[in-house]
Write a protein that holds these residues in place. Structure first.
Motif, PDB file in Angstrom:
ATOM      1  N   LEU A   1       0.845  -1.198   0.000  1.00 35.52           N
ATOM      2  CA  LEU A   1       0.000   0.000   0.000  1.00 35.52           C
ATOM      3  C   LEU A   1       0.875   1.241   0.000  1.00 35.52           C
ATOM      4  O   LEU A   1       1.921   1.265   0.644  1.00 35.52           O
ATOM      5  CB  LEU A   1      -0.894   0.013   1.242  1.00 35.52           C
ATOM      6  N   LYS A   2       0.437   2.267  -0.714  1.00 36.98           N
ATOM      7  CA  LYS A   2       1.152   3.540  -0.711  1.00 36.98           C
ATOM      8  C   LYS A   2       0.729   4.342   0.512  1.00 36.98           C
ATOM      9  O   LYS A   2      -0.281   4.054   1.171  1.00 36.98           O
ATOM     10  CB  LYS A   2       0.831   4.328  -1.980  1.00 36.98           C
TER      11      LYS A   2
ATOM     12  N   LEU B   1       5.374   1.052  12.210  1.00 34.28           N
ATOM     13  CA  LEU B   1       4.944   0.588  10.893  1.00 34.28           C
ATOM     14  C   LEU B   1       6.152   0.569   9.965  1.00 34.28           C
ATOM     15  O   LEU B   1       6.755   1.591   9.680  1.00 34.28           O
ATOM     16  CB  LEU B   1       3.856   1.516  10.343  1.00 34.28           C
ATOM     17  N   HIS B   2       6.516  -0.627   9.520  1.00 33.65           N
ATOM     18  CA  HIS B   2       7.670  -0.790   8.640  1.00 33.65           C
ATOM     19  C   HIS B   2       7.296  -0.386   7.218  1.00 33.65           C
ATOM     20  O   HIS B   2       6.145  -0.497   6.813  1.00 33.65           O
ATOM     21  CB  HIS B   2       8.153  -2.241   8.663  1.00 33.65           C
ATOM     22  N   PHE B   3       8.298   0.054   6.460  1.00 34.11           N
ATOM     23  CA  PHE B   3       8.054   0.512   5.100  1.00 34.11           C
ATOM     24  C   PHE B   3       9.271   0.242   4.233  1.00 34.11           C
ATOM     25  O   PHE B   3      10.358  -0.046   4.729  1.00 34.11           O
ATOM     26  CB  PHE B   3       7.735   2.011   5.101  1.00 34.11           C
TER      27      PHE B   3
ATOM     28  N   MET C   1       6.906   5.644  -0.693  1.00 37.47           N
ATOM     29  CA  MET C   1       7.009   4.683   0.407  1.00 37.47           C
ATOM     30  C   MET C   1       5.866   3.689   0.314  1.00 37.47           C
ATOM     31  O   MET C   1       4.720   4.072   0.085  1.00 37.47           O
ATOM     32  CB  MET C   1       6.995   5.412   1.739  1.00 37.47           C
ATOM     33  N   TYR C   2       6.222   2.420   0.507  1.00 36.90           N
ATOM     34  CA  TYR C   2       5.248   1.339   0.444  1.00 36.90           C
ATOM     35  C   TYR C   2       5.209   0.605   1.778  1.00 36.90           C
ATOM     36  O   TYR C   2       6.218   0.444   2.448  1.00 36.90           O
ATOM     37  CB  TYR C   2       5.618   0.350  -0.664  1.00 36.90           C
TER      38      TYR C   2
ATOM     39  N   ASP D   1       1.696  -6.045   7.581  1.00 34.14           N
ATOM     40  CA  ASP D   1       2.235  -5.242   8.688  1.00 34.14           C
ATOM     41  C   ASP D   1       1.162  -4.326   9.251  1.00 34.14           C
ATOM     42  O   ASP D   1       1.063  -4.120  10.462  1.00 34.14           O
ATOM     43  CB  ASP D   1       3.435  -4.404   8.234  1.00 34.14           C
ATOM     44  N   LEU D   2       0.346  -3.782   8.352  1.00 35.69           N
ATOM     45  CA  LEU D   2      -0.752  -2.910   8.786  1.00 35.69           C
ATOM     46  C   LEU D   2      -1.770  -3.717   9.598  1.00 35.69           C
ATOM     47  O   LEU D   2      -2.222  -3.272  10.657  1.00 35.69           O
ATOM     48  CB  LEU D   2      -1.408  -2.278   7.568  1.00 35.69           C
ATOM     49  N   ASN D   3      -2.092  -4.919   9.116  1.00 39.31           N
ATOM     50  CA  ASN D   3      -3.015  -5.794   9.853  1.00 39.31           C
ATOM     51  C   ASN D   3      -2.451  -6.144  11.225  1.00 39.31           C
ATOM     52  O   ASN D   3      -3.170  -6.145  12.223  1.00 39.31           O
ATOM     53  CB  ASN D   3      -3.282  -7.082   9.072  1.00 39.31           C
ATOM     54  N   HIS D   4      -1.149  -6.440  11.260  1.00 38.12           N
ATOM     55  CA  HIS D   4      -0.497  -6.795  12.526  1.00 38.12           C
ATOM     56  C   HIS D   4      -0.540  -5.606  13.493  1.00 38.12           C
ATOM     57  O   HIS D   4      -0.823  -5.770  14.684  1.00 38.12           O
ATOM     58  CB  HIS D   4       0.941  -7.231  12.270  1.00 38.12           C
TER      59      HIS D   4
END
Length: 92
Positions: free
Chosen positions: A37-38, A62-64, A71-72, A77-80
């Protein structure tokens, strides 16, 4: 009076259809179908400002990945981060 005879083949067919439909219904649904996701998509999902997203990146919440100037973020990771991890029984 009309009598229908149910054969073992009819029951097997019904069973296979029922199992297929149950698997489809019970299969966990992913809230975010895309893998990456952007920033704008993440901000919209979380209803946060660009500054808040930057703070999540800086403090490591939040890792990217940065590709070029974009940035993606991994949807898993978002769900976690939101607490929807498989260990907790949520949808991923």
């Amino acid at each position: 009076m009309n009598i229908d005879i149910i054969t073992p083949e009819d029951l097997k067919f019904f069973k296979s259809e029922l199992i297929a439909e149950l698997k489809e219904v019970l299969q966990p649904q992913q809230p975010f179908a895309k893998t990456w996701l952007k920033s704008a998509e993440v901000r919209k999902i979380l209803s946060i400002s660009p500054g808040t997203l930057q703070n999540l990146r800086i403090n490591g919440t939040l890792h990217f990945k940065k590709v070029g100037g974009t940035m993606y973020y991994k949807s898993e990771d978002l769900n976690h981060m939101l607490g929807d991890s498989p260990e907790e029984g949520g949808a991923v």
